[in-house]
Write a protein that holds these residues in place. Structure first.
Motif, PDB file in Angstrom:
ATOM      1  N   ILE A  70       0.768  -1.270   0.014  1.00 58.80           N
ATOM      2  CA  ILE A  70       0.259  -0.147  -0.147  1.00 58.80           C
ATOM      3  C   ILE A  70       0.909   1.368  -0.037  1.00 58.80           C
ATOM      4  N   LYS A  71       2.247   1.090   0.117  1.00 58.48           N
ATOM      5  CA  LYS A  71       3.261   2.249   0.169  1.00 58.48           C
ATOM      6  C   LYS A  71       3.629   2.457  -1.236  1.00 58.48           C
ATOM      7  N   GLN A  72       3.488   1.564  -1.887  1.00 61.39           N
ATOM      8  CA  GLN A  72       3.908   1.773  -3.385  1.00 61.39           C
ATOM      9  C   GLN A  72       3.353   2.529  -4.364  1.00 61.39           C
ATOM     10  N   GLU A  73       4.057   3.414  -4.969  1.00 66.41           N
ATOM     11  CA  GLU A  73       3.002   4.337  -6.086  1.00 66.41           C
ATOM     12  C   GLU A  73       2.629   3.290  -7.158  1.00 66.41           C
ATOM     13  N   THR A  74       3.460   2.395  -7.411  1.00 67.41           N
ATOM     14  CA  THR A  74       2.762   1.463  -8.519  1.00 67.41           C
ATOM     15  C   THR A  74       1.306   0.855  -8.045  1.00 67.41           C
ATOM     16  N   LEU A  93      -4.776   5.307   4.140  1.00 67.55           N
ATOM     17  CA  LEU A  93      -4.389   5.648   5.471  1.00 67.55           C
ATOM     18  C   LEU A  93      -3.421   4.949   6.197  1.00 67.55           C
ATOM     19  N   LYS A  94      -2.482   5.267   7.097  1.00 63.11           N
ATOM     20  CA  LYS A  94      -2.070   4.498   7.991  1.00 63.11           C
ATOM     21  C   LYS A  94      -1.870   5.350   9.092  1.00 63.11           C
ATOM     22  N   ASP A  95      -2.365   4.790  10.315  1.00 60.49           N
ATOM     23  CA  ASP A  95      -2.591   5.446  11.436  1.00 60.49           C
ATOM     24  C   ASP A  95      -3.314   6.832  11.469  1.00 60.49           C
ATOM     25  N   ASP A  96      -4.324   6.789  10.544  1.00 58.64           N
ATOM     26  CA  ASP A  96      -5.131   8.219  10.395  1.00 58.64           C
ATOM     27  C   ASP A  96      -4.369   9.163   9.509  1.00 58.64           C
ATOM     28  N   HIS A  97      -2.816   8.727   9.136  1.00 58.00           N
ATOM     29  CA  HIS A  97      -2.411   9.546   8.207  1.00 58.00           C
ATOM     30  C   HIS A  97      -2.562   9.217   6.821  1.00 58.00           C
ATOM     31  N   LEU A  98      -2.802  10.533   5.884  1.00 61.05           N
ATOM     32  CA  LEU A  98      -3.175   9.994   4.601  1.00 61.05           C
ATOM     33  C   LEU A  98      -2.071   9.977   4.016  1.00 61.05           C
ATOM     34  N   LEU A  99      -1.811   8.469   3.228  1.00 60.56           N
ATOM     35  CA  LEU A  99      -0.855   8.248   2.502  1.00 60.56           C
ATOM     36  C   LEU A  99      -0.889   8.422   0.940  1.00 60.56           C
ATOM     37  N   PHE A 100      -2.774   8.313   0.386  1.00 62.30           N
ATOM     38  CA  PHE A 100      -2.777   8.339  -0.876  1.00 62.30           C
ATOM     39  C   PHE A 100      -4.385   8.994  -0.957  1.00 62.30           C
ATOM     40  N   SER A 101      -4.567   9.804  -1.882  1.00 59.78           N
ATOM     41  CA  SER A 101      -6.230   9.988  -2.151  1.00 59.78           C
ATOM     42  C   SER A 101      -6.025  10.187  -3.792  1.00 59.78           C
ATOM     43  N   SER A 102      -7.147   9.482  -4.363  1.00 61.69           N
ATOM     44  CA  SER A 102      -7.241   9.841  -5.872  1.00 61.69           C
ATOM     45  C   SER A 102      -7.895  11.020  -6.105  1.00 61.69           C
ATOM     46  N   PRO A 145      -3.164  -5.111   8.461  1.00 63.08           N
ATOM     47  CA  PRO A 145      -2.107  -4.710   9.475  1.00 63.08           C
ATOM     48  C   PRO A 145      -0.492  -4.952   8.884  1.00 63.08           C
ATOM     49  N   PHE A 146       0.160  -3.816   9.812  1.00 61.09           N
ATOM     50  CA  PHE A 146       1.640  -3.940   9.509  1.00 61.09           C
ATOM     51  C   PHE A 146       2.460  -4.433  10.438  1.00 61.09           C
ATOM     52  N   PRO A 147       3.692  -5.070   9.872  1.00 57.65           N
ATOM     53  CA  PRO A 147       4.443  -5.639  10.777  1.00 57.65           C
ATOM     54  C   PRO A 147       4.939  -4.738  12.110  1.00 57.65           C
ATOM     55  N   ASP A 148       5.087  -3.585  12.088  1.00 58.12           N
ATOM     56  CA  ASP A 148       5.502  -2.641  13.251  1.00 58.12           C
ATOM     57  C   ASP A 148       4.147  -2.345  14.128  1.00 58.12           C
ATOM     58  N   ALA A 149       3.195  -3.485  13.996  1.00 58.97           N
ATOM     59  CA  ALA A 149       1.974  -3.239  14.686  1.00 58.97           C
ATOM     60  C   ALA A 149       1.180  -2.026  14.573  1.00 58.97           C
ATOM     61  N   THR A 150       1.403  -1.240  13.406  1.00 55.20           N
ATOM     62  CA  THR A 150       0.550  -0.189  13.035  1.00 55.20           C
ATOM     63  C   THR A 150      -0.483  -0.730  12.045  1.00 55.20           C
ATOM     64  N   GLU A 151      -1.442   0.141  11.691  1.00 54.24           N
ATOM     65  CA  GLU A 151      -2.396  -0.348  10.994  1.00 54.24           C
ATOM     66  C   GLU A 151      -3.078   0.606   9.795  1.00 54.24           C
ATOM     67  N   GLY A 152      -3.122   0.102   8.680  1.00 54.65           N
ATOM     68  CA  GLY A 152      -3.332   0.666   7.574  1.00 54.65           C
ATOM     69  C   GLY A 152      -4.741   0.578   7.142  1.00 54.65           C
ATOM     70  N   LYS A 153      -5.255   1.499   6.448  1.00 52.65           N
ATOM     71  CA  LYS A 153      -6.702   1.291   6.014  1.00 52.65           C
ATOM     72  C   LYS A 153      -7.058   1.816   4.750  1.00 52.65           C
ATOM     73  N   ILE A 154      -7.560   1.055   3.697  1.00 50.03           N
ATOM     74  CA  ILE A 154      -8.112   1.308   2.535  1.00 50.03           C
ATOM     75  C   ILE A 154      -9.422   1.518   2.456  1.00 50.03           C
TER      76      ILE A 154
END
Length: 480
Positions: A70-74, A93-102, A145-154
């Protein structure tokens, strides 16, 4: 109607009726949607909505296997392209931080989308939508779920399609309508079907209970389907046969009583005579050899009369119970009658009776006769004529003639004749007119025995009275 046919129609109706009701509801729903809401129902829209769901499900599977994607631009470009084909949007989103939005979403819109996604998680594509501008979106959330115990949401946003939703609602409505109508139809048809069967069976049960109580007067009507009607018909025939059997038994009982009464009456006279003459001998009334001989001859004659009555009674009983077999043999009826007349003529001449036998047959006729039994019939008829002779010139004429189907024998005498009141009863056992009962000797069974034997040959016997000129007894026997 046959029960099997009714079963087929009932089973067909349980499917056809709900289908018709469902089709009617579908037409009403489409008309209502089109005319009152100005919208349409589109299968294409529903298909598009299904594609969106499949796309979201496929994306969720890939992300769970590789959360770092989910972090990759491709992946962002791929996901944007896929959602763009569906006119949808995507927010990562990752931990409620916006990573990408169309597209540019405000924080309020993102927060509202998260809130809607959390509430709609148990029921994806619920009726709660995210409105951005003039567009409403269905919100689907994918948690990664990420390996570092954080949570991502799509957050995948699929545009709401009214026509597709109408089609989905129509499917739900039709499903509910079909199930409800199917249940109600089954209840109604099952009730009517069971009623159609149970009511006649209950009536049959009532009739059977009445029969078991001995009441055979309750008629069983034919009701219900064909098979039940056949059962009703069979039970009605059984009821009628039972009733007939009971009536016959009662008739036999009455006949038995009459038989006992008649035997007692007819045996009493000769037995009383025998008793009186024996007492006369014992008391010495017959004090000469000639008188004693006269008494003994009278006793002997009366004993023979009693013996003849008993023989006639036994013969009649066997004939009546069908216990006396017939020995049929082909017989030339004209020759048989001629031989019989030749044997009887001398005895009748001694009694002052002229016997005439006439055959009017055009050719030889062969009948199946039990010669011994038929001779008994002829003898009984002659004896009966002899008993009622009252003319100075006594005559009996036997005529043999034929009809297209039968041979007829007529025994005509010039005796006293038979009254109209007595004529229907002369073939009944022990029947005599009141006037003749005390005057005429015999068992009272002669004509009854003759009737039984003639009917055993498949023939008929009847009497015709000529008033004071005499009587005719006619016998009809079928030709071979």
């Amino acid at each position: 109607m046959k029960l099997t046919k009714r079963l087929i129609l009932a089973n067909a109706a349980t499917v056809i009726v709900p289908l018709l009701i469902t089709a009617l509801v579908a037409l009403v729903y489409i008309y209502f949607i089109a005319n009152f809401f100005g919208t349409e129902i589109s299968y294409t829209s529903y298909q598009k909505l299904s594609e969106i769901r499949l796309e979201l499900t496929g994306s969720q599977s890939r992300l769970l296997n590789n959360p770092e994607i989910i972090k990759q631009e491709t992946f962002h470009a791929y996901l944007r392209e896929q959602m763009a084909n569906l006119n949808g949007e995507v927010i990562i989103l990752k931990d409620d931080h916006l990573l990408f939005s169309s597209r540019n979403f405000s924080k309020i819109e993102i927060a509202k989308a998260l809130e809607i996604a959390d509430r709609s998680a148990p029921q994806p594509f619920s009726k709660e939508y995210l409105k951005v501008g003039n567009v409403q979106y269905n919100v689907e959330q994918i948690t990664v779920p990420f390996p570092d115990a954080t949570e991502g949401k799509i957050l995948l946003l699929a545009p709401y399609d009214r026509a597709g939703q109408n089609f989905l609602n129509l499917l739900l409505l039709l499903s509910f309508t079909f199930l409800l109508s199917f249940l109600l139809t089954n209840i109604v048809i099952s009730y009517q079907f069971s009623r159609r069967i149970v009511q006649p069976l209950q009536y049959l049960q009532k009739a059977a209970a009445e029969i078991s109580k001995g009441n055979l007067d309750l008629a069983i009507a034919e009701e219900g389907d064909q098979e039940i009607q056949e059962l009703c018909r069979a039970l009605e025939l059984m009821r009628l046969k039972l009733k007939e059997s009971i009536l016959t038994q009662l008739k036999y009982e009455d006949n038995r009583k009459m038989l006992v009464s008649s035997i007692s009456h007819d045996l009493k006279t000769p037995v009383t005579t025998i008793k009186g003459y024996i007492e006369g001998i014992l008391d010495g009334v017959a004090n000469t050899p000639e008188k004693t001989d006269k008494y003994l001859k009278t006793v002997y004659h009366k004993a023979r009369q009693v013996d003849q009555m008993i023989d006639d009674l036994l013969l009649y009983a066997k004939l009546d119970l069908k216990q006396l077999p017939f020995d049929f043999a082909p017989t030339d009826v004209a020759k048989y009658l001629e031989e019989f007349c030749a044997e009887c003529e001398p005895e009748l001449e001694q009694a002052g009776i002229k016997l005439t036998c006439v055959s009017q047959l055009s050719k030889k006729q062969i009948l199946n006769l039990d010669r011994e039994r038929m001779r008994r019939v002829f003898t009984n008829l002659l004896d009966n004529s002899r008993k009622y002779m009252d003319k100075p010139m006594k005559e009996i004429k036997i005529t043999l003639r034929e009809t297209p189907q039968s041979i007829v024998l007529e025994f005509r005498d010039n005796g006293a004749g038979i009254s109209k009141e007595d004529l229907p009863h002369i073939f009944d056992r022990f029947y005599r007119s009141d006037q003749s009962r005390s005057e005429v000797k015999g068992s009272g069974l002669g004509l009854a025995i003759a009737k039984q034997i003639v009917e055993g040959h498949g023939g008929k016997i009847w009497a015709v009275s000529h008033g004071a000129e005499g009587t005719s007894i006619l016998i009809s026997l079928k030709k071979r």
